[in-house]
Design a protein around this motif. Sequence first.
Motif, PDB file in Angstrom:
ATOM      1  N   ARG A   9       0.838  -1.201   0.000  1.00  0.00           N
ATOM      2  CA  ARG A   9       0.000   0.000   0.000  1.00  0.00           C
ATOM      3  C   ARG A   9       0.876   1.257   0.000  1.00  0.00           C
ATOM      4  O   ARG A   9       0.617   2.202  -0.738  1.00  0.00           O
ATOM      5  CB  ARG A   9      -0.922  -0.019   1.219  1.00  0.00           C
ATOM      6  N   ALA A  13       1.122   4.037  -2.979  1.00  0.00           N
ATOM      7  CA  ALA A  13       0.775   5.422  -2.658  1.00  0.00           C
ATOM      8  C   ALA A  13       1.902   6.372  -3.049  1.00  0.00           C
ATOM      9  O   ALA A  13       1.652   7.528  -3.423  1.00  0.00           O
ATOM     10  CB  ALA A  13       0.459   5.545  -1.175  1.00  0.00           C
ATOM     11  N   ALA A  18      -3.757   6.694  -3.669  1.00  0.00           N
ATOM     12  CA  ALA A  18      -3.844   5.595  -2.706  1.00  0.00           C
ATOM     13  C   ALA A  18      -4.701   4.468  -3.281  1.00  0.00           C
ATOM     14  O   ALA A  18      -5.753   4.705  -3.869  1.00  0.00           O
ATOM     15  CB  ALA A  18      -4.423   6.090  -1.396  1.00  0.00           C
TER      16      ALA A  18
END
Length: 57
Positions: A9, A13, A18
């Motif tokens: 993640r 990002a 995101a």
Amino acid sequence: MPGVAAELRDRLAADGPAVPVVDPTGAAVTWLESCVRLGVTPSRTTYMPPPAKTRSV
């Protein structure tokens, strides 16, 4: 695999917007818990029966 989802993640990002990432271990455990609560069992027709054994007395 702890921390893999968080690392992925963060990397995604850093490159752009995101993106939601599902932790595979947590998802698998939650799915199994749900199956137990619902009383779901695998079908007996899913697997082939074992071959017959010759028995000697």
